[in-house]
Design an enzyme around this catalytic site. Structure first.
Site, mmCIF file in Angstrom:
data_model
loop_
_atom_site.group_PDB
_atom_site.id
_atom_site.type_symbol
_atom_site.label_atom_id
_atom_site.label_comp_id
_atom_site.label_asym_id
_atom_site.label_seq_id
_atom_site.Cartn_x
_atom_site.Cartn_y
_atom_site.Cartn_z
ATOM 1 N N LYS A 9 0.881 -1.272 -0.022
ATOM 2 C CA LYS A 9 -0.064 0.023 -0.186
ATOM 3 C C LYS A 9 1.008 1.269 -0.061
ATOM 4 O O LYS A 9 2.093 1.339 0.253
ATOM 5 C CB LYS A 9 -1.085 -0.226 1.134
ATOM 6 C CG LYS A 9 -2.064 -1.198 1.180
ATOM 7 C CD LYS A 9 -2.774 -1.183 2.534
ATOM 8 C CE LYS A 9 -3.553 -2.210 2.392
ATOM 9 N NZ LYS A 9 -4.461 -2.163 4.085
ATOM 10 N N TYR A 49 -12.442 -2.779 -2.250
ATOM 11 C CA TYR A 49 -13.125 -2.648 -0.963
ATOM 12 C C TYR A 49 -14.540 -2.775 -0.852
ATOM 13 O O TYR A 49 -15.267 -2.365 0.021
ATOM 14 C CB TYR A 49 -12.459 -1.608 -0.211
ATOM 15 C CG TYR A 49 -10.960 -1.657 -0.065
ATOM 16 C CD1 TYR A 49 -10.545 -2.818 0.962
ATOM 17 C CD2 TYR A 49 -10.127 -0.841 -0.430
ATOM 18 C CE1 TYR A 49 -9.213 -3.114 1.269
ATOM 19 C CE2 TYR A 49 -8.592 -0.907 -0.010
ATOM 20 C CZ TYR A 49 -8.213 -1.992 0.827
ATOM 21 O OH TYR A 49 -6.930 -2.342 1.178
ATOM 22 N N ASN A 112 -1.761 0.174 7.430
ATOM 23 C CA ASN A 112 -1.014 -1.225 7.794
ATOM 24 C C ASN A 112 -0.200 -1.756 6.748
ATOM 25 O O ASN A 112 -0.053 -2.959 6.583
ATOM 26 C CB ASN A 112 -2.073 -2.022 8.477
ATOM 27 C CG ASN A 112 -3.125 -2.415 7.464
ATOM 28 O OD1 ASN A 112 -3.033 -2.184 6.281
ATOM 29 N ND2 ASN A 112 -4.142 -3.097 7.604
ATOM 30 N N HIS A 115 -1.926 -5.512 1.694
ATOM 31 C CA HIS A 115 -3.104 -5.935 1.416
ATOM 32 C C HIS A 115 -2.852 -7.443 0.928
ATOM 33 O O HIS A 115 -1.899 -7.728 0.498
ATOM 34 C CB HIS A 115 -3.878 -5.448 0.415
ATOM 35 C CG HIS A 115 -5.231 -6.357 -0.062
ATOM 36 N ND1 HIS A 115 -6.248 -6.166 0.777
ATOM 37 C CD2 HIS A 115 -5.105 -7.234 -0.930
ATOM 38 C CE1 HIS A 115 -7.206 -7.234 0.250
ATOM 39 N NE2 HIS A 115 -6.560 -7.655 -0.874
ATOM 40 N N GLU A 126 -10.553 -10.503 -6.424
ATOM 41 C CA GLU A 126 -9.708 -9.494 -6.515
ATOM 42 C C GLU A 126 -8.621 -9.342 -7.450
ATOM 43 O O GLU A 126 -8.193 -8.219 -7.949
ATOM 44 C CB GLU A 126 -8.891 -9.509 -5.055
ATOM 45 C CG GLU A 126 -9.583 -9.146 -3.806
ATOM 46 C CD GLU A 126 -9.048 -9.355 -2.592
ATOM 47 O OE1 GLU A 126 -8.151 -9.726 -2.335
ATOM 48 O OE2 GLU A 126 -9.795 -8.985 -1.721
HETATM 49 P P1 IDP Z 1 -7.284 -6.815 6.051
HETATM 50 O O1 IDP Z 1 -6.463 -5.918 5.356
HETATM 51 O O2 IDP Z 1 -6.365 -7.444 6.945
HETATM 52 O O3 IDP Z 1 -7.806 -8.035 5.144
HETATM 53 P P2 IDP Z 1 -9.727 -5.949 6.378
HETATM 54 O O4 IDP Z 1 -10.796 -5.994 7.377
HETATM 55 O O5 IDP Z 1 -10.111 -6.731 4.901
HETATM 56 O O6 IDP Z 1 -8.532 -6.248 6.881
HETATM 57 O O7 IDP Z 1 -9.915 -4.417 6.117
HETATM 58 C C1 IDP Z 1 -9.263 -3.706 5.041
HETATM 59 C C2 IDP Z 1 -8.578 -2.744 5.281
HETATM 60 O O8 IDP Z 1 -9.267 -1.645 6.135
HETATM 61 C C3 IDP Z 1 -7.337 -2.826 6.362
HETATM 62 O O9 IDP Z 1 -6.167 -3.343 5.886
HETATM 63 C C4 IDP Z 1 -7.150 -1.440 6.962
HETATM 64 O O10 IDP Z 1 -6.506 -0.841 6.051
HETATM 65 C C5 IDP Z 1 -8.599 -0.871 6.952
HETATM 66 N N1 IDP Z 1 -9.160 -1.110 8.216
HETATM 67 C C6 IDP Z 1 -9.943 -2.317 8.583
HETATM 68 N N2 IDP Z 1 -10.359 -2.030 9.805
HETATM 69 C C7 IDP Z 1 -10.247 -0.966 9.856
HETATM 70 C C8 IDP Z 1 -10.572 0.014 11.474
HETATM 71 O O11 IDP Z 1 -11.407 -0.615 12.409
HETATM 72 N N3 IDP Z 1 -10.190 1.244 11.290
HETATM 73 C C9 IDP Z 1 -9.518 1.954 10.287
HETATM 74 N N4 IDP Z 1 -9.143 1.128 9.387
HETATM 75 C C10 IDP Z 1 -9.606 -0.199 9.068
HETATM 76 MG MG MG Z 2 -9.181 -7.929 4.084
#
Ligand code: IDP
Ligand code: MG
Length: 146
Positions: A9, A49, A112, A115, A126
């Site tokens: 990212k 997303y 974070n 992805h 995806e």
């Molecule tokens: P993942 O990337 O570990 O699969 P997902 O639940 O699919 O996590 O969420 C997609 C992305 O959305 C996350 O990687 C993060 O960047 C963001 N995200 C997920 N949950 C939160 C939250 O509670 N607050 C802010 N950003 C979030």
């Molecule tokens: Mg995810």
């Protein structure tokens, strides 16, 4: 063979972590079958997303993923979807174990770094957002080089 979509990212690019992140997968000898440096369009971000549409973090998430360049990668390997998620670590870096990518290099859930597809169904949905079938290369890791 199982395939997964990995994205470094925009924060990963800004922090200079492309090589570090790619090497984590290469060191496990997983096979990179596609790789591009791209700017994610609004349209592609919304497709990626879509499962999070309507959640409080959806709008900032779209803004974040479209804010700068991204490295998009398809990796192939036995059980790669689950194994890649283990290499990546928990969604919230505060809960990610040291030794994982997020546990080693990220602090905030909003940023974070990476992805990875979370299931076979997600990977199949995806990968075509970012790659055409011809862009997924088929080749053998040639043991003669080792
Ligand atoms: P993942 O990337 O570990 O699969 P997902 O639940 O699919 O996590 O969420 C997609 C992305 O959305 C996350 O990687 C993060 O960047 C963001 N995200 C997920 N949950 C939160 C939250 O509670 N607050 C802010 N950003 C979030
Ligand atoms: Mg995810």
């Amino acid at each position: 063979m199982e395939k997964t979509l990995i994205l470094v990212k925009p924060d990963g690019i800004m922090k200079g972590l492309i090589g570090e992140i790619l090497s984590r997968f290469e060191k496990r000898a997983y096979k990179i079958i596609a790789l591009k440096f791209i700017r994610v369009s609004e349209d592609k971000a919304q497709k990626l997303y879509a499962p999070h549409f309507g959640k409080p973090f959806y709008e900032p998430l779209i803004k974040y993923i479209t804010s700068g360049p991204v490295v998009s990668i398809v990796i192939e390997g036995d059980d790669i979807i689950k194994q890649a998620r283990k290499i990546i670590g928990a969604t919230n870096p505060k809960e990610a174990s040291p030794g994982t990518i997020r546990g080693d290099f990220a602090q905030k859930i909003e940023y974070n770094l990476i992805h990875g597809s979370d299931s076979e169904e997600s990977a199949q949905r995806e990968i075509p957002i970012f790659f055409s079938p011809e862009e997924l290369l088929s080749y053998e890791l040639n043991s003669a080089y080792f």
